[in-house]
Structures are given as structure tokens and as C-alpha cells.
Scaffold this motif. Sequence first.
Motif, short mmCIF file in Angstrom:
data_model
loop_
_atom_site.label_atom_id
_atom_site.label_comp_id
_atom_site.label_asym_id
_atom_site.label_seq_id
_atom_site.Cartn_x
_atom_site.Cartn_y
_atom_site.Cartn_z
N LEU A 29 -26.16 34.51 39.44
CA LEU A 29 -24.70 34.61 39.35
C LEU A 29 -24.09 33.26 39.03
CD1 LEU A 29 -23.83 37.06 42.27
CD2 LEU A 29 -23.93 37.52 39.83
N GLY A 30 -24.67 32.19 39.53
CA GLY A 30 -24.20 30.84 39.20
C GLY A 30 -24.41 30.54 37.73
N MET A 31 -25.54 31.00 37.19
CA MET A 31 -25.80 30.79 35.77
C MET A 31 -24.80 31.57 34.92
SD MET A 31 -29.93 30.95 35.76
CE MET A 31 -30.70 30.67 37.34
N LEU A 32 -24.49 32.78 35.34
CA LEU A 32 -23.49 33.59 34.62
C LEU A 32 -22.10 32.96 34.74
CD1 LEU A 32 -24.65 37.22 35.50
CD2 LEU A 32 -24.96 35.99 33.35
N ALA A 33 -21.80 32.37 35.89
CA ALA A 33 -20.50 31.69 36.06
C ALA A 33 -20.41 30.50 35.12
CB ALA A 33 -20.33 31.25 37.51
N ALA A 34 -21.49 29.75 34.97
CA ALA A 34 -21.50 28.62 34.03
C ALA A 34 -21.30 29.11 32.61
CB ALA A 34 -22.80 27.84 34.17
N ALA A 35 -21.91 30.25 32.28
CA ALA A 35 -21.72 30.82 30.94
C ALA A 35 -20.27 31.26 30.75
CB ALA A 35 -22.67 32.00 30.74
N GLY A 36 -19.64 31.75 31.81
CA GLY A 36 -18.23 32.11 31.74
C GLY A 36 -17.35 30.90 31.46
N VAL A 37 -17.68 29.78 32.06
CA VAL A 37 -16.93 28.54 31.79
C VAL A 37 -17.14 28.12 30.34
CG1 VAL A 37 -16.78 26.08 32.37
CG2 VAL A 37 -16.97 27.77 34.19
N ALA A 38 -18.36 28.25 29.83
CA ALA A 38 -18.62 27.92 28.42
C ALA A 38 -17.82 28.82 27.50
CB ALA A 38 -20.12 28.03 28.13
N ALA A 39 -17.74 30.10 27.84
CA ALA A 39 -16.94 31.03 27.03
C ALA A 39 -15.46 30.67 27.11
CB ALA A 39 -17.17 32.46 27.48
N ALA A 40 -14.99 30.21 28.27
CA ALA A 40 -13.60 29.78 28.41
C ALA A 40 -13.32 28.58 27.52
CB ALA A 40 -13.29 29.44 29.87
N VAL A 41 -14.27 27.66 27.43
CA VAL A 41 -14.12 26.51 26.54
C VAL A 41 -14.04 26.98 25.09
CG1 VAL A 41 -15.28 24.43 25.67
CG2 VAL A 41 -15.19 24.87 28.13
N ALA A 42 -14.90 27.93 24.73
CA ALA A 42 -14.86 28.47 23.37
C ALA A 42 -13.51 29.12 23.08
CB ALA A 42 -15.99 29.47 23.16
N ALA A 43 -12.98 29.84 24.07
CA ALA A 43 -11.67 30.48 23.89
C ALA A 43 -10.56 29.44 23.78
CB ALA A 43 -11.38 31.43 25.05
N ALA A 44 -10.64 28.38 24.58
CA ALA A 44 -9.61 27.33 24.53
C ALA A 44 -9.65 26.58 23.21
CB ALA A 44 -9.81 26.36 25.70
N LEU A 45 -10.82 26.49 22.59
CA LEU A 45 -10.95 25.81 21.30
C LEU A 45 -10.56 26.72 20.12
CD1 LEU A 45 -14.27 23.83 21.87
CD2 LEU A 45 -11.92 22.95 21.89
N GLY A 46 -10.16 27.96 20.43
CA GLY A 46 -9.65 28.84 19.39
C GLY A 46 -10.64 29.85 18.86
N GLY A 47 -11.79 29.98 19.49
CA GLY A 47 -12.76 30.97 19.04
C GLY A 47 -12.27 32.38 19.32
N ASP A 48 -12.57 33.30 18.40
CA ASP A 48 -12.14 34.69 18.63
C ASP A 48 -13.05 35.35 19.66
OD1 ASP A 48 -14.42 34.98 17.14
OD2 ASP A 48 -13.58 36.39 15.69
N ILE A 49 -12.80 36.60 19.98
CA ILE A 49 -13.52 37.29 21.05
C ILE A 49 -15.01 37.39 20.75
CG2 ILE A 49 -13.08 39.60 20.16
CD1 ILE A 49 -13.15 38.58 23.85
N VAL A 50 -15.38 37.56 19.49
CA VAL A 50 -16.79 37.65 19.13
C VAL A 50 -17.49 36.34 19.44
CG1 VAL A 50 -18.41 37.97 17.22
CG2 VAL A 50 -16.37 39.40 17.37
N VAL A 51 -16.88 35.23 19.09
CA VAL A 51 -17.46 33.91 19.36
C VAL A 51 -17.57 33.71 20.87
CG1 VAL A 51 -17.08 31.41 19.18
CG2 VAL A 51 -16.68 32.89 17.19
N GLN A 52 -16.55 34.09 21.62
CA GLN A 52 -16.55 33.92 23.08
C GLN A 52 -17.71 34.71 23.71
OE1 GLN A 52 -12.62 34.92 24.58
NE2 GLN A 52 -11.70 34.02 22.74
#
Length: 143
Positions: A29-52
Motif C-alpha cells: 500500500l505504501g508503494m501504491l501511495a508513492a505511485a499516487g504521488v507520482a501520478a499527482a505530479v504528472a497531473a500537476a505538470l499538465g499530463g492528461d488522464i491517460v498519462v496520469q
Amino acid sequence: MNDIDAWVWWLVGAAALGIGLVVTAMPELGMLAAAGVAAAVAAALGGDIVVQVLVFVAVSAALVAVVRPIAARHRSQRPQLASGVEALKGRQAVVLERVDASGGRIKLAGEVWSARALDTGHTYEVGQEVDVVDIEGATAIVM
């Protein structure tokens, strides 16, 4: 719901997974949480939902593939620092009173211990060095 940016939702999901990690102690679950943070960074940088989603899946898979085997290897290792009777196994001792299958005395780690021979047909005489192979209660098993 449309008022909130996607990166906030990813962080909320990561926080929920982090809480799940604390409650269940499942490192995945910690690894998935870290992946969620990475996806949040991708979203903040303007990536669309597919990229996230791709970032989330890739980081999750990478962390699980890399971290789990390392953690399993560390979990299966014996502790490097033995203590108590485990620290006495394998040490050498000096016979103080004749040791045979029925008993005797040895000096082990500066203390006098009762001892008995592992091999019932073998006897160890005073002054002889023996190896401690096991500890049963307060008796050292020697050979």
C-alpha cells in the motif's frame, strides 16, 4: 467535483493508501501511495488522464518489482546480532568437571554452566575445550 484539480484527487488517493498502510502494515500500500504521488505530479505538470494512469501503473509496477524481492530477502535473513542463548551456540567452553551424557560443568562466556555431551558415548575431561552446539534450559549441549 470538477472544481478540484486531478492532482488533488491523486493526493487524496495516496493519503488513503498511506492510511491503509499504517492500519494494515502492508508495504504494498505504501508503494501504491508513492505511485499516487507520482501520478499527482504528472497531473500537476499538465499530463492528461491517460498519462496520469500510465505513470501510476508504471511506478506501482516498478516499486513492487524492485522493492518486494529486496524486502523478502531481508525478512528471511537471521538477525546479525545474536543475543541470549543464541549468542552462546557455537562458542567454545572449557570443561571444569567431567562431562558425559549424564552431565558435568563447563565455563562458558565467563560463567559456570551445567553441561552434557551430545554424543552419549563420549566423555570430556577437565581442561578440555568443547564446542557448544545447543542450550536446553540451563544446560549446554557440547561436543
